[in-house]
Design a protein around this motif. Structure first.
Motif, PDB file in Angstrom:
ATOM      1  N   HIS A  18      11.336 -16.297  -1.598  1.00 53.40           N
ATOM      2  CA  HIS A  18      10.131 -16.857  -0.988  1.00 53.40           C
ATOM      3  C   HIS A  18       9.422 -17.880  -1.874  1.00 53.40           C
ATOM      4  N   HIS A  19       9.688 -17.865  -3.155  1.00 53.34           N
ATOM      5  CA  HIS A  19       9.003 -18.786  -4.071  1.00 53.34           C
ATOM      6  C   HIS A  19       9.944 -19.891  -4.530  1.00 53.34           C
ATOM      7  N   SER A  20       9.468 -21.124  -4.462  1.00 46.70           N
ATOM      8  CA  SER A  20      10.214 -22.273  -4.975  1.00 46.70           C
ATOM      9  C   SER A  20       9.490 -22.845  -6.181  1.00 46.70           C
ATOM     10  N   TYR A  21      10.195 -22.903  -7.292  1.00 44.07           N
ATOM     11  CA  TYR A  21       9.643 -23.581  -8.464  1.00 44.07           C
ATOM     12  C   TYR A  21       9.621 -25.095  -8.265  1.00 44.07           C
ATOM     13  N   LEU A  22      10.471 -25.600  -7.370  1.00 43.19           N
ATOM     14  CA  LEU A  22      10.595 -27.041  -7.203  1.00 43.19           C
ATOM     15  C   LEU A  22       9.586 -27.639  -6.232  1.00 43.19           C
ATOM     16  N   ALA A  23       9.202 -26.890  -5.212  1.00 43.56           N
ATOM     17  CA  ALA A  23       8.362 -27.424  -4.134  1.00 43.56           C
ATOM     18  C   ALA A  23       7.112 -28.159  -4.628  1.00 43.56           C
ATOM     19  N   PRO A  24       6.397 -27.659  -5.626  1.00 46.73           N
ATOM     20  CA  PRO A  24       5.190 -28.378  -6.058  1.00 46.73           C
ATOM     21  C   PRO A  24       5.466 -29.782  -6.626  1.00 46.73           C
ATOM     22  N   ALA A  25       6.698 -30.022  -7.061  1.00 49.70           N
ATOM     23  CA  ALA A  25       7.048 -31.329  -7.628  1.00 49.70           C
ATOM     24  C   ALA A  25       7.689 -32.258  -6.600  1.00 49.70           C
ATOM     25  N   CYS A  26       7.952 -31.743  -5.404  1.00 49.23           N
ATOM     26  CA  CYS A  26       8.678 -32.504  -4.381  1.00 49.23           C
ATOM     27  C   CYS A  26       7.740 -33.160  -3.375  1.00 49.23           C
TER      28      CYS A  26
END
Length: 146
Positions: free
Chosen positions: A111-119
């Motif tokens: 459920h958690h993406s480390y990448l999403a905040p940078a995308c």
């Protein structure tokens, strides 16, 4: 216009691995469809690696080679890779994160993406059509709007 399509671990097994989740299309099928959609409007470069550092290197190269956009399916690295987050945050090329399955309907660790905040954005749960939507975003927004 140049768009890089990066695929992470196990996506080389697409069509064979857990088809009840990921479907029967192969990665080559997905890549061919993207080339067909891009036509003369864009150059599509597709790469796949099971190794995190290789994906980081390709992200850096995309920035140095002035790509217009990057479509990435980081697969399991989505949930573990601060290195990929930092690589995306450290380049000036817009990145769209794509997932074939709806990660929010699966195991809690997905459920958690480390990448999403940078995308620029994230597309999940639409099957391989998510790649097409990401590409169409770059094609329609052009080089300056993303």
């Amino acid at each position: 216009m140049k768009v890089l399509v990066l695929n992470g671990p196990n996506l080389n097994r697409l069509g064979k691995r857990e088809p009840h989740i990921y479907g029967y299309e192969t990665l080559q099928d997905v890549e061919q469809r993207l080339h067909d959609i891009a036509g003369e409007k864009a150059t599509i470069i597709c790469k796949q690696s099971n190794h995190e550092g290789q994906l980081v290197d390709w992200l850096h190269e995309a920035a140095d080679e002035q790509y217009t956009g990057i479509i990435i399916n980081p697969a399991a690295y989505t949930h573990t890779s601060i290195a990929l987050h930092d690589a995306i945050a450290g380049i000036d090329v817009p990145v769209i994160e794509v997932h074939i399955s709806n990660v929010h309907k699966r195991e809690a660790f997905r459920h958690h993406s480390y990448l999403a905040p940078a995308c620029l954005g994230q597309i999940v749960g639409l099957g391989t059509f998510g790649y097409e939507l990401a590409l169409r975003t770059f094609l329609e927004k052009g080089e300056t709007s993303c």
